[in-house]
Design a protein around this motif. Structure first.
Motif, short mmCIF file in Angstrom:
data_model
loop_
_atom_site.label_atom_id
_atom_site.label_comp_id
_atom_site.label_asym_id
_atom_site.label_seq_id
_atom_site.Cartn_x
_atom_site.Cartn_y
_atom_site.Cartn_z
N VAL A 104 42.15 74.06 37.31
CA VAL A 104 40.74 74.29 37.60
C VAL A 104 40.52 75.79 37.75
O VAL A 104 41.25 76.45 38.48
N GLU A 154 35.33 77.33 39.92
CA GLU A 154 34.88 75.94 40.02
C GLU A 154 35.55 75.17 41.17
O GLU A 154 35.27 73.98 41.34
N ILE A 155 36.41 75.80 41.93
CA ILE A 155 37.12 75.10 43.01
C ILE A 155 36.16 74.53 44.06
O ILE A 155 36.31 73.36 44.44
N GLN A 190 33.17 73.37 43.75
CA GLN A 190 32.45 72.23 43.22
C GLN A 190 33.37 71.02 42.99
O GLN A 190 32.97 69.89 43.16
N LYS A 191 34.62 71.27 42.60
CA LYS A 191 35.52 70.18 42.22
C LYS A 191 36.51 69.81 43.32
O LYS A 191 37.31 68.90 43.13
N TRP A 192 36.48 70.48 44.47
CA TRP A 192 37.48 70.26 45.51
C TRP A 192 37.49 68.82 45.99
O TRP A 192 38.56 68.22 46.17
N ARG A 193 36.34 68.22 46.22
CA ARG A 193 36.29 66.86 46.76
C ARG A 193 36.76 65.81 45.76
O ARG A 193 37.24 64.75 46.14
N SER A 194 36.61 66.09 44.47
CA SER A 194 37.03 65.12 43.46
C SER A 194 38.51 65.25 43.11
O SER A 194 39.04 64.41 42.39
N MET A 195 39.18 66.27 43.61
CA MET A 195 40.59 66.48 43.32
C MET A 195 41.45 65.58 44.21
O MET A 195 41.09 65.26 45.33
N GLU A 236 46.65 67.68 43.80
CA GLU A 236 46.00 68.81 43.12
C GLU A 236 45.50 69.83 44.14
O GLU A 236 45.62 71.03 43.91
N GLN A 237 44.95 69.36 45.26
CA GLN A 237 44.50 70.27 46.30
C GLN A 237 45.66 71.08 46.85
O GLN A 237 45.54 72.29 47.08
N HIS A 282 35.42 70.91 54.40
CA HIS A 282 36.20 69.75 53.97
C HIS A 282 37.28 69.48 55.01
O HIS A 282 37.57 70.32 55.84
#
Length: 148
Positions: A30, A34-35, A37-42, A46-47, A81
């Motif tokens: 990623v 874009e981290i 925006q995409k953090w919750r879907s990872m 991956e996190q 988060h």
């Protein structure tokens, strides 16, 4: 400049470029921008990989890092988060405040209405102001209730 100073500076420059190269080699799939925006879907793996990659990147000189990397590092460290997830959604505080204010207002109006209704009876029972008031002989006024 002495030979020793040149050697130290060359070693330092090599270490910085090697750590920067290692950090970019382990960079997440990623993009840093874009981290947030995409953090919750990872997934958690991956996190963890992103967190480790950012930690490795942060070992390099901060002056050489881009703004996207710094923003991503700040978001991963201090973003909303995990334990810092807000309990209530935005705007919920206003709803609660106005709901409580309305309830307090209704209670106040009811209290005033009840006190006004019972004030004449209470004044008569306590024989308040027997000379010119509601308990005097021949009193024809409204008493304490003025709005009837």
């Amino acid at each position: 400049m002495s030979m020793l100073a040149r050697r130290c500076m060359a070693t330092l420059a090599a270490d910085v470029s090697a750590s920067a190269a290692a950090a970019t080699a382990k960079a997440p799939r990623v993009p840093y921008s874009e981290i947030p925006q995409k953090w919750r879907s990872m997934s958690s793996e991956e996190q963890a990989a992103v967190n480790k990659a950012i930690a490795e990147t942060m070992k390099a000189d901060w002056k050489l890092l881009g703004d996207d990397v710094k923003r991503a590092a700040y978001y991963v460290s201090f973003g909303p988060h995990g334990a810092r997830t807000p309990v209530s959604p935005p705007g919920e505080g206003k709803k609660i405040f106005f709901g409580v204010a309305i309830c307090i207002g209704i209670a106040g109006v009811l209290q005033v209405a009840i006190n006004m209704m019972g004030s004449n009876e209470r004044a008569l029972a306590q024989k308040m102001n027997p000379i010119t008031g509601i308990t005097s002989e021949g009193y024809k006024g409204k008493g304490f209730v003025q709005s009837k």
